[in-house]
Scaffold this motif. Structure first.
Motif, PDB file in Angstrom:
ATOM      1  N   LEU A  99       0.052  -4.595   5.849  1.00  0.00           N
ATOM      2  CA  LEU A  99       0.733  -4.180   6.725  1.00  0.00           C
ATOM      3  C   LEU A  99       2.069  -3.945   5.944  1.00  0.00           C
ATOM      4  CD1 LEU A  99       0.577  -7.217   9.539  1.00  0.00           C
ATOM      5  CD2 LEU A  99      -0.410  -5.045   9.154  1.00  0.00           C
ATOM      6  N   LYS A 100       2.106  -3.873   4.634  1.00  0.00           N
ATOM      7  CA  LYS A 100       3.108  -3.509   3.945  1.00  0.00           C
ATOM      8  C   LYS A 100       2.880  -2.028   3.589  1.00  0.00           C
ATOM      9  CE  LYS A 100       5.759  -6.198   1.527  1.00  0.00           C
ATOM     10  NZ  LYS A 100       6.098  -7.007   0.194  1.00  0.00           N
TER      11      LYS A 100
ATOM     12  N   GLN B 149      -4.763   2.806  10.952  1.00  0.00           N
ATOM     13  CA  GLN B 149      -5.418   1.847  11.624  1.00  0.00           C
ATOM     14  C   GLN B 149      -6.485   0.750  10.562  1.00  0.00           C
ATOM     15  OE1 GLN B 149      -4.807   1.507  14.670  1.00  0.00           O
ATOM     16  NE2 GLN B 149      -6.110  -0.197  14.957  1.00  0.00           N
ATOM     17  N   LYS B 150      -7.017   1.272   9.747  1.00  0.00           N
ATOM     18  CA  LYS B 150      -7.799   0.650   8.864  1.00  0.00           C
ATOM     19  C   LYS B 150      -7.330  -0.488   7.987  1.00  0.00           C
ATOM     20  CE  LYS B 150     -12.186   1.681   9.589  1.00  0.00           C
ATOM     21  NZ  LYS B 150     -13.038   1.018  10.226  1.00  0.00           N
ATOM     22  N   LEU B 151      -5.872  -0.162   7.683  1.00  0.00           N
ATOM     23  CA  LEU B 151      -4.862  -0.988   7.056  1.00  0.00           C
ATOM     24  C   LEU B 151      -4.623  -2.074   7.920  1.00  0.00           C
ATOM     25  CD1 LEU B 151      -2.880   1.326   5.012  1.00  0.00           C
ATOM     26  CD2 LEU B 151      -4.624  -0.050   4.263  1.00  0.00           C
ATOM     27  N   ARG B 152      -4.362  -1.937   9.131  1.00  0.00           N
ATOM     28  CA  ARG B 152      -4.171  -2.781  10.159  1.00  0.00           C
ATOM     29  C   ARG B 152      -5.165  -3.848  10.359  1.00  0.00           C
ATOM     30  NH1 ARG B 152      -2.300   1.329  13.780  1.00  0.00           N
ATOM     31  NH2 ARG B 152      -0.082   1.785  13.063  1.00  0.00           N
TER      32      ARG B 152
ATOM     33  N   THR C 279       0.737  -1.203  -0.031  1.00  0.00           N
ATOM     34  CA  THR C 279       0.122   0.066  -0.074  1.00  0.00           C
ATOM     35  C   THR C 279       0.852   1.292  -0.067  1.00  0.00           C
ATOM     36  OG1 THR C 279      -1.577  -1.155   1.415  1.00  0.00           O
ATOM     37  CG2 THR C 279      -1.877   1.188   1.183  1.00  0.00           C
ATOM     38  N   VAL C 280       0.603   2.162  -0.756  1.00  0.00           N
ATOM     39  CA  VAL C 280       1.311   3.205  -1.032  1.00  0.00           C
ATOM     40  C   VAL C 280       0.432   4.247  -0.448  1.00  0.00           C
ATOM     41  CG1 VAL C 280       2.665   4.739  -2.701  1.00  0.00           C
ATOM     42  CG2 VAL C 280       2.691   2.388  -2.905  1.00  0.00           C
ATOM     43  N   LEU C 281       0.991   5.128   0.393  1.00  0.00           N
ATOM     44  CA  LEU C 281       0.367   6.353   0.850  1.00  0.00           C
ATOM     45  C   LEU C 281       0.789   7.582   0.272  1.00  0.00           C
ATOM     46  CD1 LEU C 281      -0.178   5.620   4.847  1.00  0.00           C
ATOM     47  CD2 LEU C 281      -1.679   5.272   2.791  1.00  0.00           C
ATOM     48  N   SER C 282       0.275   8.091  -0.446  1.00  0.00           N
ATOM     49  CA  SER C 282       0.626   9.521  -1.230  1.00  0.00           C
ATOM     50  C   SER C 282      -0.186  10.776  -0.464  1.00  0.00           C
ATOM     51  CB  SER C 282       0.339   9.455  -2.649  1.00  0.00           C
ATOM     52  OG  SER C 282       0.851  10.689  -3.300  1.00  0.00           O
TER      53      SER C 282
END
Length: 159
Positions: free
Chosen positions: A143-144, A135-138, A117-120
């Protein structure tokens, strides 16, 4: 009477079109190779923070992008607070699990552990929104996570 008739001299020969399919396929192949397809249209302002140790990720097909920032000037009807963009639409934090599930469904089973997952995130976005996204990704076991940045001196804005 003569057995053979002579051709009358003013006619142009027909254009040979035997190589036309070859030319058309060559042009088609060139445009298929040279054209870059853009996946998402940004609807947010996204001035990335600077970092001095930047690496490019190798496999772009294994990346899922989540954009965060204030809506751009063309989308002011959505307010002036930072928002999340998933694909080509604004979304709420609660829509992230469905987005991750849809992205995983599009991939082959052996590629799923390598999805990143890339957070821009715009540099003006508050960290509360980023914390909610993480938190939603967890919760969905994504987790990457990588942060998208631009190359530069990270301490330039602090001086």
């Amino acid at each position: 009477m003569s057995k053979f008739k002579k051709k009358k001299g003013g006619e142009m020969p027909a254009v040979n079109t035997a190589s036309l399919p070859d030319i058309v396929f060559m042009l088609l192949f060139f445009f298929m190779v040279a054209t870059v397809m853009r996946k998402d249209t940004l609807k947010i302002q996204n001035s990335l923070p600077a970092a001095d140790q930047v690496e490019k990720l190798a496999k772009r097909n294994l990346l899922m992008y989540i954009y965060a920032g204030k809506p751009s000037s063309a989308y002011k009807q959505f307010g002036s607070e930072a928002r999340i963009q998933l694909n080509d639409k604004f979304a709420d934090v609660s829509e992230i699990p469905a987005f991750i599930a849809a992205e995983r469904a599009d991939k082959r089973e052996e590629e799923i552990p390598f999805l990143t997952t890339v957070l821009s995130v715009d540099k003006e976005t508050n960290m509360g929104l980023v914390s909610d996204v993480k938190q939603k990704l967890r919760e969905v076991n994504a987790l990457k996570i990588n942060y998208k940045t631009r190359k530069g001196d990270a301490l330039d804005g602090l001086k």
